[in-house]
Scaffold this active site. Structure first.
Site, PDB file in Angstrom:
ATOM      1  N   CYS A 137       0.853  -1.190   0.000  1.00 49.56           N
ATOM      2  CA  CYS A 137       0.000   0.000   0.000  1.00 49.56           C
ATOM      3  C   CYS A 137       0.885   1.234   0.000  1.00 49.56           C
ATOM      4  CB  CYS A 137      -0.895  -0.021   1.244  1.00 49.56           C
ATOM      5  SG  CYS A 137      -1.988   1.389   1.354  1.00 49.56           S
ATOM      6  N   HIS A 197      -9.151  -3.924  -2.151  1.00 48.01           N
ATOM      7  CA  HIS A 197      -8.188  -3.163  -1.353  1.00 48.01           C
ATOM      8  C   HIS A 197      -8.637  -1.705  -1.223  1.00 48.01           C
ATOM      9  CE1 HIS A 197      -3.836  -2.203  -0.211  1.00 48.01           C
ATOM     10  NE2 HIS A 197      -4.323  -0.999  -0.479  1.00 48.01           N
ATOM     11  N   GLU A 198      -9.087  -1.117  -2.334  1.00 44.21           N
ATOM     12  CA  GLU A 198      -9.476   0.299  -2.327  1.00 44.21           C
ATOM     13  C   GLU A 198     -10.804   0.526  -1.593  1.00 44.21           C
ATOM     14  OE1 GLU A 198      -7.200   2.334  -3.110  1.00 44.21           O
ATOM     15  OE2 GLU A 198      -5.924   0.859  -4.097  1.00 44.21           O
ATOM     16  N   HIS A 213     -10.111   0.799   1.903  1.00 45.59           N
ATOM     17  CA  HIS A 213      -9.642   2.149   2.261  1.00 45.59           C
ATOM     18  C   HIS A 213     -10.826   3.062   2.559  1.00 45.59           C
ATOM     19  CE1 HIS A 213      -5.330   2.503   1.985  1.00 45.59           C
ATOM     20  NE2 HIS A 213      -5.279   1.904   0.820  1.00 45.59           N
TER      21      HIS A 213
HETATM   22 ZN    ZN Z   1      -3.695   0.984  -0.092  1.00 45.32          ZN
END
Ligand code: ZN
Length: 180
Positions: free
Chosen positions: A99, A141-142, A145
Site C-alpha cells: 500500500c 483493497h481500495e 480504504h
Molecule cells: Zn492501499
C-alpha cells in the site's frame, strides 16, 4: 500534486463520505490523484483512494498495469462477490499486497476472485460491472480504504504474515518477517 499520506493518519481510519455531485472540485481531485499515482514508482502504485490524499471522500482510481488507462470509481458499492468460479483451493492462495500509505510493508491477503461493483464514473454515469483477477483485488483493497481499513488488518484476520522490505547495498528489496 497531492502528497500520499502515510499511516497512521486519522483520515485513513475513517469511513469516507458519499460524493454528492461530480463537480469541478471532484474532477480536479481525480486529476491530482492520477498525477500522484503516476508519480508513485517505487513501489509502483496500482490504485489510490481519496483518503490516501487526506480527502475523506468515497472515490478511488485504479491502474492495473503501466500501460492501462486509469479507471475512476465514485461511490463504489460491492453488490456481490464470489471466491472463484471453480472454487478450488489453489485459486484462493494469498497474494502479496502492499500500500502506498504503508511504505515497505507487505502481506499475503486472500481476496474474492470476482466482485460485482456498482459505481459512478467521472461523467456521473452509474455502472454495474463484474470484475475478476487483479482488478477485483485492487477494488477490494481500495473499497477497504473507503471503510477505513488497511490491508494489514485483513492479513491479521486471516492469520497471515506481514513482511517489511529493505533495500540492500545493490538497491534490491530484501524481505523480513514483521513480528507483531
Ligand atoms: Zn492501499
Amino acid at each position: 500534486m497531492l502528497e500520499i499520506i502515510k499511516a497512521p493518519h486519522p483520515v485513513l481510519a475513517q469511513k469516507a463520505k458519499t460524493v454528492k455531485q461530480v463537480d469541478k472540485s471532484i474532477l480536479k481531485l481525480i486529476d491530482d490523484m492520477k498525477e500522484s499515482l503516476d508519480n508513485a514508482t517505487d513501489p509502483i502504485g496500482v490504485g489510490l483512494a481519496a483518503p490516501q490524499v487526506a480527502r475523506g471522500l468515497a472515490l478511488f482510481i485504479a491502474k492495473p498495469s503501466l500501460k492501462s488507462k486509469v479507471f475512476v470509481f465514485i461511490n463504489p458499492k460491492i453488490l456481490a462477490k464470489t471466491i472463484t468460479p471453480k472454487n478450488t483451493k489453489e485459486e484462493q492462495t494469498r497474494k502479496l499486497e502492499g500500500c502506498l500509505s504503508l511504505p515497505n510493508i507487505w502481506g499475503g491477503v486472500k481476496r474474492y476472485a470476482t466482485v460485482t461493483l456498482e459505481y459512478m464514473d467521472e461523467t456521473g454515469k452509474t455502472h454495474k460491472r463484474k470484475f475478476t483477477g487483479f482488478m477485483a483485488t485492487i477494488i477490494q483493497h481500495e473499497v477497504d480504504h473507503l471503510n477505513g481499513v488497511l490491508f494489514p488488518k485483513r492479513v491479521l484476520e486471516q492469520k497471515g504474515t506481514l513482511y517489511q522490505s529493505e533495500k540492500d547495498e545493490k538497491g534490491e528489496d530484501v524481505f523480513e518477517e514483521l513480528k507483531i
